[in-house]
Design an enzyme around this catalytic site. Structure first.
Site, PDB file in Angstrom:
ATOM      1  N   GLU A  41       0.745  -1.150   0.045  1.00 40.17           N
ATOM      2  CA  GLU A  41       0.000   0.206   0.139  1.00 40.17           C
ATOM      3  C   GLU A  41       0.934   1.290  -0.002  1.00 40.17           C
ATOM      4  O   GLU A  41       0.517   2.290  -0.657  1.00 40.17           O
ATOM      5  CB  GLU A  41      -0.955  -0.040   1.331  1.00 40.17           C
ATOM      6  CG  GLU A  41      -1.969  -1.247   1.022  1.00 40.17           C
ATOM      7  CD  GLU A  41      -2.665  -1.356  -0.047  1.00 40.17           C
ATOM      8  OE1 GLU A  41      -3.181  -0.173  -0.604  1.00 40.17           O
ATOM      9  OE2 GLU A  41      -2.840  -2.378  -0.600  1.00 40.17           O
ATOM     10  N   TRP A  83       1.739   1.703  -3.445  1.00 36.86           N
ATOM     11  CA  TRP A  83       0.564   2.339  -4.240  1.00 36.86           C
ATOM     12  C   TRP A  83       0.674   4.024  -3.971  1.00 36.86           C
ATOM     13  O   TRP A  83       0.530   4.782  -4.992  1.00 36.86           O
ATOM     14  CB  TRP A  83      -0.858   2.110  -3.718  1.00 36.86           C
ATOM     15  CG  TRP A  83      -1.494   0.660  -4.353  1.00 36.86           C
ATOM     16  CD1 TRP A  83      -1.527  -0.262  -3.902  1.00 36.86           C
ATOM     17  CD2 TRP A  83      -2.056   0.882  -5.753  1.00 36.86           C
ATOM     18  NE1 TRP A  83      -1.949  -1.272  -4.957  1.00 36.86           N
ATOM     19  CE2 TRP A  83      -2.330  -0.527  -5.999  1.00 36.86           C
ATOM     20  CE3 TRP A  83      -2.120   1.723  -6.626  1.00 36.86           C
ATOM     21  CZ2 TRP A  83      -2.663  -0.936  -7.360  1.00 36.86           C
ATOM     22  CZ3 TRP A  83      -2.650   1.507  -8.133  1.00 36.86           C
ATOM     23  CH2 TRP A  83      -2.801  -0.025  -8.315  1.00 36.86           C
ATOM     24  N   TRP A 128     -20.858  13.452 -18.786  1.00 39.48           N
ATOM     25  CA  TRP A 128     -21.249  13.557 -17.347  1.00 39.48           C
ATOM     26  C   TRP A 128     -22.531  14.288 -17.303  1.00 39.48           C
ATOM     27  O   TRP A 128     -22.688  15.270 -18.055  1.00 39.48           O
ATOM     28  CB  TRP A 128     -19.949  14.248 -16.442  1.00 39.48           C
ATOM     29  CG  TRP A 128     -18.737  13.639 -16.548  1.00 39.48           C
ATOM     30  CD1 TRP A 128     -17.823  13.801 -17.472  1.00 39.48           C
ATOM     31  CD2 TRP A 128     -18.520  12.102 -16.066  1.00 39.48           C
ATOM     32  NE1 TRP A 128     -16.469  13.206 -17.263  1.00 39.48           N
ATOM     33  CE2 TRP A 128     -16.954  12.017 -16.665  1.00 39.48           C
ATOM     34  CE3 TRP A 128     -18.889  11.353 -15.538  1.00 39.48           C
ATOM     35  CZ2 TRP A 128     -16.165  11.034 -16.158  1.00 39.48           C
ATOM     36  CZ3 TRP A 128     -18.251  10.123 -15.227  1.00 39.48           C
ATOM     37  CH2 TRP A 128     -16.952  10.054 -15.474  1.00 39.48           C
ATOM     38  N   ASN A 138     -10.662   3.264   3.223  1.00 38.55           N
ATOM     39  CA  ASN A 138     -10.096   3.042   1.924  1.00 38.55           C
ATOM     40  C   ASN A 138     -11.467   2.227   1.112  1.00 38.55           C
ATOM     41  O   ASN A 138     -11.608   2.635  -0.002  1.00 38.55           O
ATOM     42  CB  ASN A 138      -8.857   2.395   1.870  1.00 38.55           C
ATOM     43  CG  ASN A 138      -8.489   1.860   0.156  1.00 38.55           C
ATOM     44  OD1 ASN A 138      -8.372   2.755  -0.524  1.00 38.55           O
ATOM     45  ND2 ASN A 138      -8.594   0.765  -0.093  1.00 38.55           N
ATOM     46  N   TRP A 171     -15.898  12.724 -12.136  1.00 40.96           N
ATOM     47  CA  TRP A 171     -15.029  12.405 -11.050  1.00 40.96           C
ATOM     48  C   TRP A 171     -14.244  13.578 -10.443  1.00 40.96           C
ATOM     49  O   TRP A 171     -13.907  13.454  -9.308  1.00 40.96           O
ATOM     50  CB  TRP A 171     -13.857  11.068 -11.401  1.00 40.96           C
ATOM     51  CG  TRP A 171     -13.009  11.395 -12.572  1.00 40.96           C
ATOM     52  CD1 TRP A 171     -13.336  11.271 -13.919  1.00 40.96           C
ATOM     53  CD2 TRP A 171     -11.802  12.238 -12.667  1.00 40.96           C
ATOM     54  NE1 TRP A 171     -12.307  11.775 -14.858  1.00 40.96           N
ATOM     55  CE2 TRP A 171     -11.249  12.331 -14.002  1.00 40.96           C
ATOM     56  CE3 TRP A 171     -10.979  12.672 -11.605  1.00 40.96           C
ATOM     57  CZ2 TRP A 171     -10.333  12.873 -14.456  1.00 40.96           C
ATOM     58  CZ3 TRP A 171      -9.760  13.136 -12.088  1.00 40.96           C
ATOM     59  CH2 TRP A 171      -9.252  13.475 -13.265  1.00 40.96           C
ATOM     60  N   TRP A 197      -9.023   8.609  -7.965  1.00 41.44           N
ATOM     61  CA  TRP A 197     -10.282   8.942  -8.556  1.00 41.44           C
ATOM     62  C   TRP A 197     -10.262   8.085  -9.879  1.00 41.44           C
ATOM     63  O   TRP A 197     -11.254   7.818 -10.531  1.00 41.44           O
ATOM     64  CB  TRP A 197     -10.542  10.157  -8.324  1.00 41.44           C
ATOM     65  CG  TRP A 197     -11.310  10.563  -7.220  1.00 41.44           C
ATOM     66  CD1 TRP A 197     -10.730  11.142  -6.176  1.00 41.44           C
ATOM     67  CD2 TRP A 197     -12.817  10.627  -6.829  1.00 41.44           C
ATOM     68  NE1 TRP A 197     -11.774  11.367  -4.986  1.00 41.44           N
ATOM     69  CE2 TRP A 197     -12.667  10.864  -5.646  1.00 41.44           C
ATOM     70  CE3 TRP A 197     -13.663  10.256  -7.591  1.00 41.44           C
ATOM     71  CZ2 TRP A 197     -14.072  10.954  -4.954  1.00 41.44           C
ATOM     72  CZ3 TRP A 197     -15.004  10.417  -7.026  1.00 41.44           C
ATOM     73  CH2 TRP A 197     -15.388  10.649  -5.650  1.00 41.44           C
TER      74      TRP A 197
HETATM   75  P1  FAD Z   1      -3.273   2.120   5.194  1.00 33.79           P
HETATM   76  O1  FAD Z   1      -4.019   0.838   4.615  1.00 33.79           O
HETATM   77  O2  FAD Z   1      -2.484   1.706   6.609  1.00 33.79           O
HETATM   78  O3  FAD Z   1      -2.018   2.187   4.081  1.00 33.79           O
HETATM   79  C1  FAD Z   1      -0.921   2.825   4.443  1.00 33.79           C
HETATM   80  C2  FAD Z   1      -0.442   3.833   3.443  1.00 33.79           C
HETATM   81  O4  FAD Z   1      -0.623   3.431   2.089  1.00 33.79           O
HETATM   82  C3  FAD Z   1      -1.583   4.774   3.738  1.00 33.79           C
HETATM   83  O5  FAD Z   1      -1.209   5.870   4.932  1.00 33.79           O
HETATM   84  C4  FAD Z   1      -1.408   5.712   2.352  1.00 33.79           C
HETATM   85  O6  FAD Z   1      -0.090   6.833   2.381  1.00 33.79           O
HETATM   86  C5  FAD Z   1      -1.204   4.468   1.431  1.00 33.79           C
HETATM   87  N1  FAD Z   1      -1.991   4.181   0.557  1.00 33.79           N
HETATM   88  C6  FAD Z   1      -2.790   3.152   1.021  1.00 33.79           C
HETATM   89  N2  FAD Z   1      -3.742   2.894   0.045  1.00 33.79           N
HETATM   90  C7  FAD Z   1      -3.262   3.950  -0.984  1.00 33.79           C
HETATM   91  C8  FAD Z   1      -3.952   3.924  -2.314  1.00 33.79           C
HETATM   92  N3  FAD Z   1      -5.002   3.165  -2.746  1.00 33.79           N
HETATM   93  N4  FAD Z   1      -3.346   4.908  -3.053  1.00 33.79           N
HETATM   94  C9  FAD Z   1      -2.216   5.527  -2.681  1.00 33.79           C
HETATM   95  N5  FAD Z   1      -1.785   5.485  -1.484  1.00 33.79           N
HETATM   96  C10 FAD Z   1      -2.249   4.447  -0.541  1.00 33.79           C
HETATM   97  N6  FAD Z   1      -5.102   8.369   0.179  1.00 33.79           N
HETATM   98  C11 FAD Z   1      -4.249   9.654   0.467  1.00 33.79           C
HETATM   99  O7  FAD Z   1      -3.206   9.367   1.201  1.00 33.79           O
HETATM  100  N7  FAD Z   1      -4.762  10.862   0.241  1.00 33.79           N
HETATM  101  C12 FAD Z   1      -5.854  11.146  -1.069  1.00 33.79           C
HETATM  102  O8  FAD Z   1      -6.367  12.086  -1.216  1.00 33.79           O
HETATM  103  C13 FAD Z   1      -6.505   9.836  -1.105  1.00 33.79           C
HETATM  104  N8  FAD Z   1      -7.640   9.946  -1.757  1.00 33.79           N
HETATM  105  C14 FAD Z   1      -8.191   8.934  -2.130  1.00 33.79           C
HETATM  106  C15 FAD Z   1      -9.601   8.853  -2.982  1.00 33.79           C
HETATM  107  C16 FAD Z   1     -10.308   7.598  -3.520  1.00 33.79           C
HETATM  108  C17 FAD Z   1     -11.299   7.896  -4.367  1.00 33.79           C
HETATM  109  C18 FAD Z   1      -9.777   6.429  -2.880  1.00 33.79           C
HETATM  110  C19 FAD Z   1     -10.421   5.146  -3.585  1.00 33.79           C
HETATM  111  C20 FAD Z   1      -8.463   6.342  -2.301  1.00 33.79           C
HETATM  112  C21 FAD Z   1      -7.885   7.563  -1.876  1.00 33.79           C
HETATM  113  N9  FAD Z   1      -6.708   7.304  -0.972  1.00 33.79           N
HETATM  114  C22 FAD Z   1      -6.029   8.693  -0.716  1.00 33.79           C
HETATM  115  C23 FAD Z   1      -6.081   6.086  -0.808  1.00 33.79           C
HETATM  116  C24 FAD Z   1      -6.330   5.400   0.651  1.00 33.79           C
HETATM  117  O9  FAD Z   1      -7.791   5.387   0.693  1.00 33.79           O
HETATM  118  C25 FAD Z   1      -5.901   6.033   1.625  1.00 33.79           C
HETATM  119  O10 FAD Z   1      -4.352   6.272   1.729  1.00 33.79           O
HETATM  120  C26 FAD Z   1      -6.091   5.265   3.018  1.00 33.79           C
HETATM  121  O11 FAD Z   1      -7.494   4.733   3.103  1.00 33.79           O
HETATM  122  C27 FAD Z   1      -5.551   5.773   4.286  1.00 33.79           C
HETATM  123  O12 FAD Z   1      -5.786   5.115   5.392  1.00 33.79           O
HETATM  124  P2  FAD Z   1      -4.573   4.434   6.102  1.00 33.79           P
HETATM  125  O13 FAD Z   1      -3.398   5.313   6.520  1.00 33.79           O
HETATM  126  O14 FAD Z   1      -5.039   3.798   7.362  1.00 33.79           O
HETATM  127  O15 FAD Z   1      -4.199   3.280   5.154  1.00 33.79           O
END
Ligand code: FAD
Length: 471
Positions: A273, A276, A304, A339, A357, A380
């Site tokens: 993650e 990602w 849209w 997420n 979006w 997005w």
């Molecule tokens: P954990 O599951 O603990 O993951 C650890 C770290 O990995 C996160 O803190 C984050 O930095 C990174 N990460 C995890 N998933 C993703 C992902 N899919 N894409 C990129 N990095 C990821 N994340 C943001 O940080 N900022 C945003 O503006 C953002 N917008 C989002 C918009 C949409 C529509 C979606 C579907 C996802 C988005 N995310 C965003 C990704 C993700 O949802 C969040 O990073 C995550 O939910 C944060 O929670 P956590 O720190 O507990 O994640």
């Protein structure tokens, strides 16, 4: 204090003292140090920090300023066009060097490149460093020599390189530059909301700042990482790290996280993650129009819908689909959304409501404490199907099935949509299917205490499929 020409550290999205390569390099110069944060709402105005981000920034800057003060330094606060402000400050303090950690937002890349030339003209050596990513976006290339467009090979290539460097230690002492120069009071920036204070609930959930970031990582490693792969999709569980705002603001670095978790049971999924996040920054750097234009140009012609009532229902958590509404309300109340639920709510806006979006992206930008240009735009576009390595257009999340699968007892829905609290789990994700007596027993009047669905799922799905197929 010293009269010697100082080295200036320009803090941006790296609000920490440990593993901060810019700070470490400035300290290693042996010069006295000066510190600055510039609030720049002008360049560019479109991506000025959103409301929830400003709340976070206030508290994070306050924590950073305290930490610097404790070590005998002073963090200067200035506001305005970053280039103009810095030019003035470099002259005022007679800085011989300026250090910062690199950003990857297209406007920041452009600005920082221009600034390097400007500072060198002023006789101030400008040095940029990598403090935000494991690898620079130009360091990781495909075999053919270009940017990756697919996540799995990208992350495989990153993993093969291992830990990029050991975290940089904080210098045990530093000298501080004379600091008679003017600084704003942080309070005067009015970053915190008042009337109404919609962030009242944020403080119970978050501790912005470097100490809060380290605590969040320790708590995650202590009790959640092992089960992360199993539980990370269940929004009712506290199963993820909640590191995203700390990572966005640079209160902790991915190098620090990687060096702590690598090799621990459960770390592989978690690290992917973080991968990602790297991939999103890689994409934004190589495809700088990602926040504004569909990555797949075929999506440019998509028709849209303009439907303000539907957008309002979505953004205020009143769509009549409990998992969507719970997510949008969690976002409003805490500046965060799980997420899995981000994917469901984003899919609902794009596919069920056929709303652009970019409108959803803007809403998240303003309301998320972790709003991040790279992660937000890449995610997005992933949901829309227009992005690199994106979800295919025909994957239309069914909000009822998603709710039943990932929130089987309805605990998450009950937490954020308490008017559904007494509804049995069998109906909690589709209240309109409950018999009248059950609704009455749960004190729910559909269309009064909780909305009826804004669109019928089957009809919306068929409409979306037809629209996307037409592309
Ligand atoms: P954990 O599951 O603990 O993951 C650890 C770290 O990995 C996160 O803190 C984050 O930095 C990174 N990460 C995890 N998933 C993703 C992902 N899919 N894409 C990129 N990095 C990821 N994340 C943001 O940080 N900022 C945003 O503006 C953002 N917008 C989002 C918009 C949409 C529509 C979606 C579907 C996802 C988005 N995310 C965003 C990704 C993700 O949802 C969040 O990073 C995550 O939910 C944060 O929670 P956590 O720190 O507990 O994640």
């Amino acid at each position: 204090m010293s009269n010697e020409a100082p080295a200036l550290v320009w803090f941006r999205q790296d609000l920490r003292l440990t593993d901060n390569p810019a700070l470490a390099a400035a300290a290693a110069s042996g010069r006295p140090l000066a510190f600055i944060y510039v609030l720049d709402d002008e360049s560019p105005a479109q991506w000025r920090i959103g409301g929830a981000g400003r709340w976070w920034l206030h508290h994070s800057l306050s924590a950073l300023s305290d930490a610097i003060t404790k070590r005998g330094g002073r963090l200067l606060f200035r506001r305005g066009n970053a280039g103009k402000v810095l030019e003035q400050v470099v002259k005022e303090i007679g800085a011989a060097e300026i250090h910062w950690n690199r950003l990857y937002e297209p406007y920041a890349v452009k600005r920082d490149t221009a600034l390097k030339a400007l500072f060198s003209k002023l006789g101030c050596a400008a040095h940029s460093h990598n403090g935000a990513l494991l690898f620079e976006p130009w360091e990781v290339e495909t075999a053919a020599g270009g940017p990756f467009k697919v996540f799995t090979p990208f992350w495989r290539a990153c993993r093969a390189r291992g830990l990029p460097r050991t975290p940089v230690k904080l210098a045990s002492t530093w000298r501080t530059a004379q600091s008679e120069v003017q600084s704003d009071a942080l309070q005067s920036w009015a970053l915190l909301p008042v009337r109404p204070n919609w962030a009242a609930g944020f403080k119970t959930r978050w501790t912005p700042g470097e100490t809060g970031a380290k605590r969040a990582l320790s708590a995650f490693v202590r009790s959640r990482i092992e089960k992360y792969a199993n539980d990370r999709d269940l929004p009712a569980k506290d199963a993820t790290s909640h590191l995203s705002p700390h990572l966005h603001w640079g209160e902790i670095s991915p190098v620090q996280i990687y060096s702590v978790v690598d090799g621990l049971a459960g770390a592989e999924k978690f690290l992917s993650e973080i991968g990602w996040r790297e991939f999103s920054h890689h994409l934004l750097f190589h495809f700088p129009t990602l926040p504004e234009a569909p990555w797949r140009s075929s999506f440019e012609k998509f028709g849209w819908r303009k439907d303000e009532n539907a957008f309002r229902a979505w953004s205020s958590g009143q769509t009549g689909y409990p998992i969507v509404d719970a997510g949008m309300r969690e976002l409003w109340a805490t500046g965060y959304m799980h997420n899995r639920v981000r994917m469901i709510t984003a899919s609902f806006l794009i596919k069920h409501l056929l709303i652009d979006w970019r409108r959803g992206q803007d809403w998240f930008w303003d309301t998320l404490v972790d709003a991040d240009l790279a992660n937000n735009s890449a995610s997005w576009q992933w949901v829309a199907g227009s992005g690199a390595d994106a979800s295919p257009y025909f994957r239309i999340f069914n909000p009822i099935v998603q709710g039943e699968r990932y929130d089987p007892n309805g605990d998450y829905v009950r937490r954020w949509a308490p008017e559904l609290r007494d509804l049995p789990a069998k109906y909690i994700h589709a209240p309109w299917t409950a018999p009248e007596q059950i609704l009455a027993d749960a004190k729910i009047a559909l269309g009064v205490s909780y909305p009826r669905p804004v669109v019928d799922h089957a009809e919306a799905r068929a409409r979306a499929l037809a629209a996307f197929q037409a592309l």
